[in-house]
Motif scaffolding. Sequence first.
Motif, PDB file in Angstrom:
ATOM      1  N   UNK A  85       2.655   0.312   7.798  1.00  0.00           N
ATOM      2  CA  UNK A  85       3.428  -0.723   8.494  1.00  0.00           C
ATOM      3  C   UNK A  85       3.659  -1.929   7.591  1.00  0.00           C
ATOM      4  N   UNK A  86       2.973  -1.965   6.449  1.00  0.00           N
ATOM      5  CA  UNK A  86       3.110  -3.101   5.537  1.00  0.00           C
ATOM      6  C   UNK A  86       2.256  -4.297   5.943  1.00  0.00           C
ATOM      7  N   UNK A  87       1.381  -4.104   6.926  1.00  0.00           N
ATOM      8  CA  UNK A  87       0.593  -5.240   7.406  1.00  0.00           C
ATOM      9  C   UNK A  87      -0.610  -5.524   6.508  1.00  0.00           C
ATOM     10  N   UNK A  88      -1.114  -4.480   5.846  1.00  0.00           N
ATOM     11  CA  UNK A  88      -2.226  -4.670   4.911  1.00  0.00           C
ATOM     12  C   UNK A  88      -1.919  -3.890   3.636  1.00  0.00           C
ATOM     13  N   UNK A  89      -2.708  -4.150   2.576  1.00  0.00           N
ATOM     14  CA  UNK A  89      -2.608  -3.244   1.432  1.00  0.00           C
ATOM     15  C   UNK A  89      -4.009  -2.843   0.995  1.00  0.00           C
ATOM     16  N   UNK A  90      -4.086  -1.692   0.362  1.00  0.00           N
ATOM     17  CA  UNK A  90      -5.369  -1.201  -0.133  1.00  0.00           C
ATOM     18  C   UNK A  90      -5.180  -0.758  -1.572  1.00  0.00           C
ATOM     19  N   UNK A  91      -6.078  -1.245  -2.439  1.00  0.00           N
ATOM     20  CA  UNK A  91      -5.984  -0.770  -3.823  1.00  0.00           C
ATOM     21  C   UNK A  91      -7.385  -0.591  -4.377  1.00  0.00           C
ATOM     22  N   UNK A  92      -7.492   0.357  -5.306  1.00  0.00           N
ATOM     23  CA  UNK A  92      -8.791   0.580  -5.933  1.00  0.00           C
ATOM     24  C   UNK A  92      -9.111  -0.564  -6.861  1.00  0.00           C
ATOM     25  N   UNK A  93     -10.370  -0.999  -6.825  1.00  0.00           N
ATOM     26  CA  UNK A  93     -10.759  -2.125  -7.666  1.00  0.00           C
ATOM     27  C   UNK A  93     -12.129  -1.868  -8.246  1.00  0.00           C
TER      28      UNK A  93
END
Length: 365
Positions: free
Chosen positions: A338-346
């Motif tokens: 939905x574009x409400x959050x983002x998730x990325x590996x860190x």
Amino acid sequence: MYVSEDPVFRQKEVLFPDYIPDHLPHREKEIKAISSIINTALKNHSQISNIFIYGPPGTGKTASIKFIFRKLEEETNAFTVYINCFRVNTRMGALYTIIFEFFRKVRPTRRIPSRRGVAYDELYDLLVSELKKTKAFPIICFDEIDHLLPRGSEVLYDLSRLKEGAIPALLIMVTNDQFVFMNVDPRIKSSLRPVEEIPYRAYTLEEMREIIRMRVEFALQKGVVDEEAVEYLAEVACEMGGDVRIARETLLRAGELAKKDGKYRITVEHIKNALAESQFAKTKSMVEQLSSKERKIISLIPENGIFYPEFYELYRKVYPSGVRDRMLRYYLERLVRYGLISMERRGVGGSYFIRLNVPKKLILS
Ligand SMILES: Nc1ncnc2c1ncn2[C@@H]1O[C@H](COP(=O)(O)OP(=O)(O)OP(=O)(O)O)[C@@H](O)[C@H]1O
Ligand SMILES: [Mg+2]
């Protein structure tokens, strides 16, 4: 018509999100094109074309469909089904919505079948036999269809197959994304043919100005809005992609502000203040449509973000009987879509870091 004594608003409902005006200026051409495809199909069942509508946010796609559906229900024997795929995003959910609307509109005296414990195929067979019996012609709109794809796309295939049994049905698919079908199974894509494409473009400054003026005239008392305020709002709304949703929300808020300060005039200042919030109008409407599970999850994400393992612990602590790891990830992925959050590996270990893409206060309110 009820006209209020309110010093600012004449008919406030005109500015509410679900209000469908009797006339949509600058969308006459699109509405005519869509209606004529539908009318041709209604008259001649061998000439059915599905419809694909795409264009940027707030350009009147949903409003046009609701407007056309209202007319169709009043004037023809078609029965319309409006599905918001943001809410209903599985093939079962979509099929059941159609069954539900069928019984509600075409067979109001019969009991609506329950979906509990009924298999998808069984429900589909029921729809086929009912449509055959009643000769009803369903016109089905899948709004925000991106949320149905690819998981629920089978239902499109199944509905397109109705014509093989000489059952007429017309599908309308609506989205922001012109290329939404790019990765869909070619078998499903070809089953949808023929498809007429209707692009919606962003409104120009002049068009926006006129649309705003029209809403102002119906919604507000005479002379409440400064001319510069309308001009300023039109310019900003255009800069922000020609989105009428932003303009409409801003007018509503600006009206409230003008009431609060007791001067009962909407000035450029009011518009500026109101805009600070209404620029998130689309996001806000998305947040409001989230399921309660999704809303609980997103509300727990801290302003500065959080790593997934930590988030899982937090979530389980707050909701001990909530969903488990796999489902939590599933819901998070939906929020990403939905574009409400983002998730990325860190970091070295490569844990996912979750970030809010929208102001925290928007989610809480
Ligand atoms: N031509 C118009 N005249 C009057 N009001 C309009 C017009 N176009 C859009 N609106 C209003 O703007 C708001 C947003 O329109 P709508 O919901 O139809 O946008 P949309 O194209 O479906 O956007 P999205 O892609 O974000 O779903 C609605 O309140 C609608 O009534
Ligand atoms: Mg819409």
